[in-house]
Design a protein around this motif. Structure first.
Motif, PDB file in Angstrom:
ATOM      1  N   GLY A 261       0.786  -1.237   0.000  1.00 15.78           N
ATOM      2  CA  GLY A 261       0.000   0.000   0.000  1.00 15.78           C
ATOM      3  C   GLY A 261       0.810   1.274   0.000  1.00 15.78           C
ATOM      4  N   LYS A 262       2.091   1.192  -0.287  1.00 17.79           N
ATOM      5  CA  LYS A 262       2.962   2.377  -0.229  1.00 17.79           C
ATOM      6  C   LYS A 262       2.455   3.499  -1.144  1.00 17.79           C
ATOM      7  N   THR A 263       2.306   3.173  -2.416  1.00 18.52           N
ATOM      8  CA  THR A 263       1.950   4.197  -3.400  1.00 18.52           C
ATOM      9  C   THR A 263       0.520   4.677  -3.220  1.00 18.52           C
ATOM     10  N   LEU A 264      -0.398   3.767  -2.970  1.00 18.05           N
ATOM     11  CA  LEU A 264      -1.804   4.144  -2.808  1.00 18.05           C
ATOM     12  C   LEU A 264      -1.986   5.075  -1.617  1.00 18.05           C
ATOM     13  N   LEU A 265      -1.366   4.765  -0.478  1.00 22.20           N
ATOM     14  CA  LEU A 265      -1.461   5.626   0.700  1.00 22.20           C
ATOM     15  C   LEU A 265      -0.856   6.998   0.424  1.00 22.20           C
ATOM     16  N   ALA A 266       0.298   7.015  -0.264  1.00 22.32           N
ATOM     17  CA  ALA A 266       0.967   8.286  -0.548  1.00 22.32           C
ATOM     18  C   ALA A 266       0.110   9.167  -1.447  1.00 22.32           C
ATOM     19  N   ILE A 267      -0.496   8.577  -2.478  1.00 24.02           N
ATOM     20  CA  ILE A 267      -1.327   9.368  -3.386  1.00 24.02           C
ATOM     21  C   ILE A 267      -2.601   9.828  -2.687  1.00 24.02           C
ATOM     22  N   ALA A 268      -3.217   8.956  -1.896  1.00 22.99           N
ATOM     23  CA  ALA A 268      -4.429   9.345  -1.159  1.00 22.99           C
ATOM     24  C   ALA A 268      -4.141  10.510  -0.214  1.00 22.99           C
ATOM     25  N   ALA A 269      -3.026  10.420   0.517  1.00 23.86           N
ATOM     26  CA  ALA A 269      -2.652  11.514   1.423  1.00 23.86           C
ATOM     27  C   ALA A 269      -2.355  12.789   0.640  1.00 23.86           C
ATOM     28  N   GLY A 270      -1.704  12.644  -0.517  1.00 19.30           N
ATOM     29  CA  GLY A 270      -1.401  13.805  -1.345  1.00 19.30           C
ATOM     30  C   GLY A 270      -2.651  14.489  -1.860  1.00 19.30           C
ATOM     31  N   LEU A 271      -3.629  13.703  -2.309  1.00 20.50           N
ATOM     32  CA  LEU A 271      -4.891  14.282  -2.764  1.00 20.50           C
ATOM     33  C   LEU A 271      -5.614  14.990  -1.622  1.00 20.50           C
ATOM     34  N   SER A 272      -5.576  14.373  -0.436  1.00 18.00           N
ATOM     35  CA  SER A 272      -6.228  14.976   0.726  1.00 18.00           C
ATOM     36  C   SER A 272      -5.584  16.308   1.101  1.00 18.00           C
ATOM     37  N   LYS A 273      -4.263  16.332   1.165  1.00 15.26           N
ATOM     38  CA  LYS A 273      -3.560  17.562   1.580  1.00 15.26           C
ATOM     39  C   LYS A 273      -3.615  18.641   0.501  1.00 15.26           C
ATOM     40  N   THR A 274      -3.791  18.227  -0.751  1.00 14.81           N
ATOM     41  CA  THR A 274      -3.795  19.200  -1.848  1.00 14.81           C
ATOM     42  C   THR A 274      -5.207  19.685  -2.158  1.00 14.81           C
ATOM     43  N   LEU A 275      -6.125  18.754  -2.410  1.00  9.74           N
ATOM     44  CA  LEU A 275      -7.474  19.131  -2.847  1.00  9.74           C
ATOM     45  C   LEU A 275      -8.387  19.460  -1.681  1.00  9.74           C
ATOM     46  N   ASP A 276      -8.319  18.683  -0.612  1.00  7.35           N
ATOM     47  CA  ASP A 276      -9.237  18.880   0.524  1.00  7.35           C
ATOM     48  C   ASP A 276      -8.770  19.998   1.448  1.00  7.35           C
ATOM     49  N   ASP A 277      -7.490  19.947   1.845  1.00  8.66           N
ATOM     50  CA  ASP A 277      -6.974  20.916   2.817  1.00  8.66           C
ATOM     51  C   ASP A 277      -6.388  22.165   2.162  1.00  8.66           C
ATOM     52  N   GLY A 278      -5.997  22.063   0.894  1.00 13.85           N
ATOM     53  CA  GLY A 278      -5.363  23.201   0.227  1.00 13.85           C
ATOM     54  C   GLY A 278      -4.004  23.550   0.795  1.00 13.85           C
ATOM     55  N   HIS A 279      -3.381  22.592   1.473  1.00 13.14           N
ATOM     56  CA  HIS A 279      -2.082  22.859   2.100  1.00 13.14           C
ATOM     57  C   HIS A 279      -0.964  22.957   1.063  1.00 13.14           C
ATOM     58  N   PHE A 280      -1.147  22.278  -0.068  1.00 14.79           N
ATOM     59  CA  PHE A 280      -0.159  22.329  -1.154  1.00 14.79           C
ATOM     60  C   PHE A 280      -0.849  22.799  -2.432  1.00 14.79           C
ATOM     61  N   GLN A 281      -0.075  23.416  -3.327  1.00 15.43           N
ATOM     62  CA  GLN A 281      -0.641  23.940  -4.568  1.00 15.43           C
ATOM     63  C   GLN A 281      -0.998  22.827  -5.543  1.00 15.43           C
ATOM     64  N   LYS A 282      -0.176  21.785  -5.565  1.00 21.54           N
ATOM     65  CA  LYS A 282      -0.451  20.687  -6.484  1.00 21.54           C
ATOM     66  C   LYS A 282       0.199  19.404  -5.994  1.00 21.54           C
ATOM     67  N   LEU A 283      -0.285  18.284  -6.537  1.00 22.35           N
ATOM     68  CA  LEU A 283       0.280  16.976  -6.264  1.00 22.35           C
ATOM     69  C   LEU A 283       1.098  16.562  -7.474  1.00 22.35           C
ATOM     70  N   LEU A 284       2.385  16.303  -7.269  1.00 16.65           N
ATOM     71  CA  LEU A 284       3.285  15.885  -8.344  1.00 16.65           C
ATOM     72  C   LEU A 284       3.729  14.456  -8.064  1.00 16.65           C
ATOM     73  N   VAL A 285       3.400  13.549  -8.970  1.00 18.38           N
ATOM     74  CA  VAL A 285       3.770  12.147  -8.835  1.00 18.38           C
ATOM     75  C   VAL A 285       4.717  11.785  -9.964  1.00 18.38           C
ATOM     76  N   SER A 286       5.846  11.175  -9.611  1.00 17.89           N
ATOM     77  CA  SER A 286       6.842  10.879 -10.630  1.00 17.89           C
ATOM     78  C   SER A 286       7.479   9.529 -10.351  1.00 17.89           C
ATOM     79  N   ARG A 287       8.140   8.995 -11.352  1.00 13.82           N
ATOM     80  CA  ARG A 287       8.830   7.714 -11.196  1.00 13.82           C
ATOM     81  C   ARG A 287       9.920   7.608 -12.253  1.00 13.82           C
ATOM     82  N   PRO A 288      11.008   6.890 -11.943  1.00  9.75           N
ATOM     83  CA  PRO A 288      12.064   6.677 -12.937  1.00  9.75           C
ATOM     84  C   PRO A 288      11.585   5.715 -14.016  1.00  9.75           C
ATOM     85  N   ILE A 289      12.187   5.815 -15.187  1.00  6.52           N
ATOM     86  CA  ILE A 289      11.792   4.962 -16.308  1.00  6.52           C
ATOM     87  C   ILE A 289      12.798   3.832 -16.454  1.00  6.52           C
ATOM     88  N   PHE A 290      12.438   2.664 -15.955  1.00  3.43           N
ATOM     89  CA  PHE A 290      13.249   1.455 -16.108  1.00  3.43           C
ATOM     90  C   PHE A 290      12.330   0.305 -16.481  1.00  3.43           C
TER      91      PHE A 290
END
Length: 440
Positions: A261-290
């Motif tokens: 559940g690492k990624t799912l929890l991180a994205i859920a928390a990011g959406l909550s802090k960004t969209l619900d709380d407005g604490h951050f301007q945006k949620l940026l999700v990235s990953r290396p290409i391998f």
């Protein structure tokens, strides 16, 4: 040609050590460090590479050029910070290696140089340092001690877990529940999670986090209604959610096998802090290409179409949180169009400044320590960085579990006031996924 010497400990470096860490010369104990000509020639071929190998090759060449201005590399130049001497030496032939093997392969010339040094100084300790398993096997055949280059941790199994079990009394647990805080005599790292167990009653326990600013164990942040429909399914996920939602923690590392559940929890928390709380301007999700396994080659289309297969795991998690069906995909795309959600590769992150964002770096186990540093140093004011990954699923051929950038950052940030770490052990994706992660 004679082989110079200053110390009884002698190390011969393979090319891949330098390509992995350009400043590896400064990370060895005091001794003589020999760099064979073949290594210099291979470094020269890599210097035009536009990736991590090329960067390290160029950095190393500049560093050695500075040493050259301080003295003769043939005679040895001392490193000020460690006291070691660095030598560039001509490949040394040893009659224990067939002539054609020595001439046709750089690895054999490096091995021959180590053999020649050992023959010249039989009373000294000679080590061949290489990240190439096959070269280390060859060295063993010729009775040369060979070691992997591990500047951080000798074993992934010793990695900081982020959690500590503590035995306390029943009254202490009751006090914690009543007062929402408790001081214990144990020594804790900042933001370390604590499992308090009653030795006389296994069913009486409590969990909390050590707050360095308060000097005590405090309760976790666990929203009763969950976040975006997600509720922690086990204790480790509760720890992870606490770190992800805590505004005082700016750097979070989540390590665990597939399905925890690492990624799912991180994205859920990011959406909550960004969209619900407005604490951050945006949620940026990235990953290396391998790629996993054999690459299928070039992909058609523009840059967005090329990246879609690599970024699809992120889209899957976002759409899962948005709900099921086509409407979920539409809502996710709407967030992207509004600039609230960015999903992109790490390829172009160098030189950027990322303020007031919730930055999630997925599959961080494939990154080198330098790449992790490059990413985290992009964080501007108000940005929170989350690294997620599984050190047992590494696709980068130049990184292993003991020295990936993910494990490196876990150890380096351990105990820092603004950092938190959780190791997730229990899979929650499905019974099949958990069984496969454990037995395959």
């Amino acid at each position: 040609m004679s082989i110079p010497s200053n110390f009884d400990t002698k190390m011969v470096l393979d090319t891949n050590v330098i390509l992995f860490d350009a400043m590896a010369l400064r990370k060895f104990p005091k001794g003589d460090i020999y760099i064979p000509f073949s290594v210099i020639e291979e470094i020269d071929r890599f210097k035009r590479d536009m990736g991590e190998n090329g960067r390290n090759a160029r950095h190393f060449s500049r560093f050695v050029d500075v040493l050259r201005s301080q003295g003769s590399l043939a005679d040895g130049v001392a490193l000020e910070d460690t006291g070691s001497y660095v030598y560039i030496i001509v490949d040394q032939y040893h009659d224990g290696i067939p002539k054609d093997m020595f001439e046709n392969l750089a690895d054999n010339r490096i091995l021959g140089t180590a053999l020649a040094i050992q023959k010249t100084y039989p009373e000294s300790k000679v080590e061949l340092i290489s990240k190439d398993i096959n070269l280390r096997i060859k060295a063993d055949v010729f009775n040369i001690e060979a070691k992997d280059y591990e500047p951080v941790a000798s074993s992934f199994e010793d990695l900081y877990m982020g959690v500590l079990d503590v035995e306390v009394t029943s009254s202490q647990i009751d006090k914690f529940y009543k007062e929402k805080a408790i001081e214990l005599e144990n020594k804790f790292f900042a933001n370390q999670y604590v499992v308090m167990k009653d030795g006389s009653n296994p069913n009486h326990s409590a969990i909390g986090r050590f707050s360095e600013s308060d000097g005590c164990i405090v309760p976790l942040l666990t929203p009763s209604e969950g976040i975006w429909g997600i509720h922690p399914r086990n204790m480790e996920q509760s720890f992870a959610l606490d770190s992800l939602l805590n505004d005082d923690i700016s750097f979070v590392s989540l390590v665990g096998k597939a399905g925890t559940g690492k990624t799912l929890l991180a994205i859920a928390a990011g959406l909550s802090k960004t969209l619900d709380d407005g604490h951050f301007q945006k949620l940026l999700v990235s990953r290396p290409i391998f790629p996993m396994g054999r690459d299928i080659g070039y992909l058609p289309g523009d840059i967005e179409e090329k990246l879609n297969p690599w970024m699809q795991p992120i889209f899957d998690n976002v759409e899962f949180l948005m709900g099921e069906g086509k409407k979920a995909a539409g809502r996710a795309q709407e967030l992207i169009n509004q600039g609230m959600l960015n999903i992109e590769p790490l390829t172009y992150i160098r030189g950027r400044s990322i303020p007031n964002q919730y930055l999630i770096v997925d599959e961080a186990q494939n990154l080198s320590p330098h790449e992790i540093k490059t990413i985290v140093t992009r964080a501007g004011n108000g940005t929170k960085v989350i690294l997620t990954g599984d050190p047992y699923q590494i696709d980068n051929p130049y990184v292993d579990a003991a020295n990936s950038g993910l494990t490196y950052s876990v150890e380096r940030f351990k105990g820092e006031r603004i950092a938190g770490h959780v190791t997730l052990m229990k899979g929650e994706r499905s019974e099949l996924a958990e069984l496969a992660a454990n037995i395959l």
